[in-house]
Design a protein around this motif. Sequence first.
Motif, PDB file in Angstrom:
ATOM      1  N   ALA A  42      -3.458 -11.457  -1.607  1.00 12.03           N
ATOM      2  CA  ALA A  42      -3.746 -10.241  -1.028  1.00 12.03           C
ATOM      3  C   ALA A  42      -5.307  -9.772  -1.116  1.00 12.03           C
ATOM      4  O   ALA A  42      -5.587  -9.609  -2.390  1.00 12.03           O
ATOM      5  N   LEU A  43      -5.998  -9.790  -0.135  1.00 12.39           N
ATOM      6  CA  LEU A  43      -7.281  -9.549  -0.096  1.00 12.39           C
ATOM      7  C   LEU A  43      -7.744  -8.287   0.179  1.00 12.39           C
ATOM      8  O   LEU A  43      -6.726  -7.523   0.834  1.00 12.39           O
ATOM      9  N   ARG A  44      -8.639  -7.561  -0.151  1.00  9.68           N
ATOM     10  CA  ARG A  44      -9.273  -6.416  -0.072  1.00  9.68           C
ATOM     11  C   ARG A  44      -9.999  -6.583   1.351  1.00  9.68           C
ATOM     12  O   ARG A  44     -11.201  -6.984   1.268  1.00  9.68           O
ATOM     13  N   HIS A  45      -9.483  -6.197   2.351  1.00 13.40           N
ATOM     14  CA  HIS A  45     -10.381  -6.457   3.601  1.00 13.40           C
ATOM     15  C   HIS A  45     -11.444  -5.833   3.692  1.00 13.40           C
ATOM     16  O   HIS A  45     -12.539  -6.382   4.461  1.00 13.40           O
ATOM     17  N   SER A  90      -8.773   4.396   9.953  1.00  9.96           N
ATOM     18  CA  SER A  90      -8.581   5.067   8.792  1.00  9.96           C
ATOM     19  C   SER A  90      -9.892   5.255   8.317  1.00  9.96           C
ATOM     20  O   SER A  90     -10.889   4.590   8.085  1.00  9.96           O
ATOM     21  N   LYS A  94     -10.396   6.745   5.151  1.00 11.00           N
ATOM     22  CA  LYS A  94     -10.539   6.766   3.977  1.00 11.00           C
ATOM     23  C   LYS A  94      -9.122   6.188   3.375  1.00 11.00           C
ATOM     24  O   LYS A  94      -8.153   6.433   3.603  1.00 11.00           O
ATOM     25  N   GLU A  95      -9.521   5.226   2.411  1.00  8.91           N
ATOM     26  CA  GLU A  95      -8.365   4.608   1.644  1.00  8.91           C
ATOM     27  C   GLU A  95      -8.098   5.458   0.455  1.00  8.91           C
ATOM     28  O   GLU A  95      -8.891   5.544  -0.511  1.00  8.91           O
ATOM     29  N   LEU A  96      -7.118   6.021   0.164  1.00  4.66           N
ATOM     30  CA  LEU A  96      -6.455   6.791  -0.907  1.00  4.66           C
ATOM     31  C   LEU A  96      -5.757   5.800  -1.878  1.00  4.66           C
ATOM     32  O   LEU A  96      -5.771   6.225  -3.005  1.00  4.66           O
ATOM     33  N   LYS A  97      -4.865   5.136  -1.092  1.00  2.00           N
ATOM     34  CA  LYS A  97      -4.195   3.989  -2.055  1.00  2.00           C
ATOM     35  C   LYS A  97      -3.604   3.004  -1.294  1.00  2.00           C
ATOM     36  O   LYS A  97      -3.477   2.854   0.023  1.00  2.00           O
ATOM     37  N   LYS A  98      -4.041   1.606  -2.229  1.00  3.69           N
ATOM     38  CA  LYS A  98      -3.379   0.540  -1.633  1.00  3.69           C
ATOM     39  C   LYS A  98      -3.101  -0.355  -2.747  1.00  3.69           C
ATOM     40  O   LYS A  98      -3.790  -0.706  -3.448  1.00  3.69           O
ATOM     41  N   THR A  99      -1.859  -0.664  -2.825  1.00  3.07           N
ATOM     42  CA  THR A  99      -1.113  -1.531  -3.851  1.00  3.07           C
ATOM     43  C   THR A  99      -0.040  -2.324  -3.354  1.00  3.07           C
ATOM     44  O   THR A  99       0.131  -2.274  -2.053  1.00  3.07           O
ATOM     45  N   SER A 100       0.337  -3.089  -4.233  1.00  2.00           N
ATOM     46  CA  SER A 100       1.457  -4.081  -3.957  1.00  2.00           C
ATOM     47  C   SER A 100       2.840  -3.391  -4.456  1.00  2.00           C
ATOM     48  O   SER A 100       2.798  -2.868  -5.486  1.00  2.00           O
ATOM     49  N   MET A 101       3.870  -3.669  -3.559  1.00  4.31           N
ATOM     50  CA  MET A 101       5.020  -2.955  -4.110  1.00  4.31           C
ATOM     51  C   MET A 101       5.545  -3.858  -5.243  1.00  4.31           C
ATOM     52  O   MET A 101       5.499  -4.981  -5.205  1.00  4.31           O
ATOM     53  N   ARG A 102       6.105  -3.256  -6.100  1.00  4.90           N
ATOM     54  CA  ARG A 102       6.818  -3.777  -7.225  1.00  4.90           C
ATOM     55  C   ARG A 102       8.328  -3.639  -7.304  1.00  4.90           C
ATOM     56  O   ARG A 102       8.883  -2.482  -7.205  1.00  4.90           O
TER      57      ARG A 102
END
Lengths: 158, 158
Positions: B57-60, B142, B144-152
């Motif tokens: 998963a990349l940080r675009h 967008s 501002k990116e406030l949160k970006k994670t992968s689901m667990r």
Amino acid sequence: MDIIDKKLLSIIQKDFPICSHPFKEIGATLGITEEETLNRLKKLKEQGVIRRLGAIMDSRKLGYKSTLCAMEVPEEKIPEVAAILDKYIGITHNYLRNHKYNMWFTLITPSEEHLQKTLADLEQKTGYKIYSLPAKKLFKIKVNFHVPGLEEEKISAL
Amino acid sequence: MLCELDKAIIREIQEDIPLVSQPFLEIAHRLGISEEQLLQRIKFLQEKGYIRRFGAALRHREMGLKANPMIIMRVPEERIDEVGTKLASLDRVTHCYQRPMLPFLPYNLFVMIHAETKEECFVLAREMAELVGVGDYRLLFSEKELKKTSMRYFLEED
């Protein structure tokens, strides 16, 4: 990032080999050693280009329910509301967007019941109404991006 | 149906796999199974569609894809399948969903693209709209990116 890094990123976004020596295999397609492949990946990870390397699960297939939500949050309340949302594992993406409804987040939960409960909980904690837009139909999720500069590209979707 | 071992495997591979020569051997050790058994199980999860994608998963934004608008379109209900399918087939489209229309947001097709600049996005969006003959659309960038994670998945707090 050089051309090998870009090719590596392009490869590693999709067909990661599920085998005993995956980095050796990836390196072989690029003409570099296993060690160099690992070193390059470690660097890309440190630089933050790679967020995570692992499995991306299909939430629907696992029985989870997801939705996209929009909220109207006054400018000065954004940090406070973002901090509340940040605590939820199921909220994976949260963005400010240029719209009256300025905060957009995704929510994934183990069941529909859990989803409704979480939304109610969030409204109560933040004090703002949440508009939930669950997908009626999924046409596409891709999420491997084109790597800029990998090839000459014209700006076109077609 | 997923067994407890599958869930334990998912809990491991939804995190970061170790950047070592034999990452699956290391994970197999943690799970107390053989590497071969783990590889087989992961392939099973891929074949059955539980794993949507295995890879990075990349940080675009770090890759230079700084503009990621959500393009929202108003499509006549009877054309939604045709338009959704067509847009989903485009390489630059990463997500495409039909969602319910809300009074304040009378749009029913949500399309994500990623590009290097806003200008590029406007060009792409116009091309897409022309391709499917939809006149009513907006780009929500967008800011501002406030949160970006992968689901667990399958965690205790579920």
